[in-house]
Scaffold this active site. Structure first.
Site, PDB file in Angstrom:
ATOM      1  N   GLY A  43     -15.736   1.413   2.607  1.00 42.39           N
ATOM      2  CA  GLY A  43     -15.456   2.112   1.360  1.00 42.39           C
ATOM      3  C   GLY A  43     -15.661   1.218   0.158  1.00 42.39           C
ATOM      4  N   GLY A  45     -14.503   0.546  -4.160  1.00 44.59           N
ATOM      5  CA  GLY A  45     -13.644   0.806  -5.305  1.00 44.59           C
ATOM      6  C   GLY A  45     -14.345   0.371  -6.574  1.00 44.59           C
ATOM      7  N   PHE A  47     -13.941  -2.387  -8.368  1.00 48.38           N
ATOM      8  CA  PHE A  47     -14.335  -3.790  -8.323  1.00 48.38           C
ATOM      9  C   PHE A  47     -14.369  -4.313  -6.888  1.00 48.38           C
ATOM     10  CE2 PHE A  47     -11.900  -3.152 -12.291  1.00 48.38           C
ATOM     11  CZ  PHE A  47     -12.917  -3.392 -13.203  1.00 48.38           C
ATOM     12  N   SER A  48     -14.281  -3.434  -5.915  1.00 50.39           N
ATOM     13  CA  SER A  48     -14.107  -3.907  -4.552  1.00 50.39           C
ATOM     14  C   SER A  48     -14.964  -3.128  -3.558  1.00 50.39           C
ATOM     15  CB  SER A  48     -12.632  -3.795  -4.145  1.00 50.39           C
ATOM     16  OG  SER A  48     -12.224  -2.428  -4.136  1.00 50.39           O
ATOM     17  N   VAL A  50     -14.823  -2.613   0.918  1.00 47.77           N
ATOM     18  CA  VAL A  50     -14.101  -2.922   2.150  1.00 47.77           C
ATOM     19  C   VAL A  50     -15.073  -2.838   3.322  1.00 47.77           C
ATOM     20  CG1 VAL A  50     -12.175  -2.306   3.652  1.00 47.77           C
ATOM     21  CG2 VAL A  50     -11.965  -1.982   1.177  1.00 47.77           C
ATOM     22  N   LYS A  65     -11.535  -6.949   2.661  1.00 46.38           N
ATOM     23  CA  LYS A  65     -11.623  -6.370   1.323  1.00 46.38           C
ATOM     24  C   LYS A  65     -12.130  -7.434   0.349  1.00 46.38           C
ATOM     25  CE  LYS A  65      -8.938  -3.846  -2.173  1.00 46.38           C
ATOM     26  NZ  LYS A  65      -7.630  -3.204  -2.466  1.00 46.38           N
ATOM     27  N   ASP A 163       1.043   5.484  -4.569  1.00 52.31           N
ATOM     28  CA  ASP A 163      -0.258   6.143  -4.403  1.00 52.31           C
ATOM     29  C   ASP A 163      -0.402   6.657  -2.966  1.00 52.31           C
ATOM     30  OD1 ASP A 163      -2.669   7.133  -5.328  1.00 52.31           O
ATOM     31  OD2 ASP A 163      -3.772   5.279  -4.943  1.00 52.31           O
TER      32      ASP A 163
END
Length: 333
Positions: A43, A45, A47-48, A50, A65, A163
Site C-alpha cells: 500500500g 500513503g 509520504f510512505s 508499505v 513501512k 482511526d
C-alpha cells in the site's frame, strides 16, 4: 550478523527528527534495508509505502513501512512518525500489530512491523460484497471480539487509536485480527481528559469529532468507530455511506443518526443492540471498551459453541481499495 553503520547524514536526521535509536538497534539484524528481500508493495500513503519483505537472517516475513522524511515539510507529519513508533513500542498484544524495529537510511525512515499476510478487513468486506453474500454472524463476532480485545489493551495503556476503520484492521493467514496504523493515535497523560484535533476518516468519526465546533473528545470516540465497524461487517457498507457526500452532508447524516437498521431476520438482536449502544450521539451514554469487549467475547463464545463452522478462510489481499466510500480522510491538527 550484519552491523548497521549510520552515516553522519543519517545520524543527523535520526537525532534531530526522531531522536536517538536504542543502542541495540544499531546492530539489530532488522536494522538495515540490505537485511531484507522486498517482495511486493502492500500500500501507499502520502509520504510512505508499505512492502512485504523477508529478513535474510531470520527468514521472518515482515511489513516494511518506508517513510520519505525528505518530502515532509510539515512538522506535524514528522510528529505522526514519532507518535506511531512511540505508541507501537508501548503495546504488546496478539490483536495489535507488533513493532519490531526502526531505522533511518538515505533520508528515509523504515518501520519494521509484524506482517498480517491475509490483508485487511476492508478487502474482506469487499470480497463478501462482490460475492453477494452476507458475512456469517459467527465470523463477525470472531473478528469483532479480537478487535475489541486489541482496543481494550490500547485503552488500558491510555492510548486512543483515532482511526479505527476496516483498512486499519489486518488479518493473518490464520484468521488472527490485529489493529494497526497508529499514525493518528494519541496517548492521554494522567491529566489529559480530552483531545481536540480533527483527525481520522470521516465515515468512522464520532459526532463530537466531526462537529464543526470544537467540542473535544475522549476514548469513547473510538467506541463510536467500533459501532461503525460492527455495522459494516453486517451490512457490508458504512452506516453513513452515501453517494457524492461532502463533509457537511456527511456530518448532517451522522448527527441525525441517519442509517438503515440491519434486517431482523438474519442477525441477532444482541448484534443490533450493541451497534445502537455504540452509535449514540452523547459520548457519555456509550459503553466503555471493557463493556463492549465483554459482550463481544460472550457472543463469540455463544456462536463458537453452536457447532456451526461458518468462518471463512481469509483471502489474500492488498490494502488498496476501500469499502467505505470516497470522502477524503481528515488530518487537520
Amino acid at each position: 550478523m550484519a552491523v548497521k553503520i549510520l552515516t553522519a547524514f543519517d545520524m543527523s536526521i535520526q537525532n534531530n527528527v526522531l531522536g536517538p535509536l536504542p543502542a541495540q538497534s544499531r546492530s539489530d539484524i532488522y536494522g538495515a534495508f540490505k537485511n531484507f528481500d522486498v517482495l511486493k508493495t502492500l500500500g501507499n500513503g502520502h509520504f510512505s509505502v508499505v512492502y512485504s519483505a523477508r529478513n535474510r537472517f531470520t527468514g521472518v516475513y515482515v511489513a516494511l513501512k518506508k517513510v520519505q522524511l525528505s518530502r515532509m515539510t510539515d512538522s506535524k507529519a514528522i510528529d505522526d512518525c514519532k507518535r506511531e513508533i512511540n505508541l507501537l513500542q508501548q503495546l504488546n498484544h496478539p490483536n495489535v500489530i507488533k513493532y519490531i524495529s526502526h531505522f533511518v537510511e538515505e533520508n528515509d525512515l523504515y518501520i519494521v512491523l509484524e506482517l498480517a499476510s491475509a490483508g485487511d478487513l476492508a478487502k474482506m468486506i469487499k470480497h463478501f460484497h462482490r460475492s453477494n453474500k452476507l458475512m456469517p454472524e459467527k465470523t463477525i463476532w470472531k473478528f469483532f471480539s479480537q478487535i475489541c480485545s486489541g482496543l481494550e489493551h490500547m485503552h488500558s495503556k491510555r492510548i486512543m487509536h483515532r482511526d479505527i476503520k476496516p483498512a486499519n484492521i489486518f488479518v493473518s493467514a490464520e484468521g488472527v485480527v490485529r489493529l494497526g496504523d497508529l499514525g493518528l493515535g494519541r496517548f492521554f497523560g494522567s491529566k489529559t481528559t480530552s483531545a481536540h484535533s480533527m483527525v481520522g476518516t470521516p465515515y468512522y468519526m464520532s459526532p463530537e469529532r466531526i462537529h464543526e465546533h470544537d467540542l473535544g473528545y475522549d476514548f469513547r470516540s473510538d467506541i463510536w468507530s467500533l459501532g461503525c465497524i460492527l455495522y459494516e461487517m453486517a451490512a457490508l457498507r458504512s452506516p453513513f455511506f452515501g453517494e457524492n457526500l461532502n463533509l457537511i452532508s456527511l456530518r448532517q447524516k451522522i448527527e441525525a443518526l441517519d442509517y438503515t437498521p440491519l434486517p431482523t431476520n438474519f442477525y441477532s438482536s444482541e448484534l443490533r443492540l450493541l451497534i445502537s449502544k455504540c452509535l449514540v450521539l452523547d459520548p457519555e451514554k456509550r459503553p466503555d471498551i471493557v463493556e463492549v469487549n465483554r459482550i463481544a467475547q460472550m457472543m463469540y463464545g455463544r456462536f463458537s459453541n453452536s457447532n456451526n463452522n461458518d468462518t471463512p478462510t481469509p483471502t489474500p489481499s492488498s490494502r488498496n481499495g476501500s469499502a467505505c466510500g470516497n470522502v477524503t480522510p481528515v488530518n487537520n491538527r
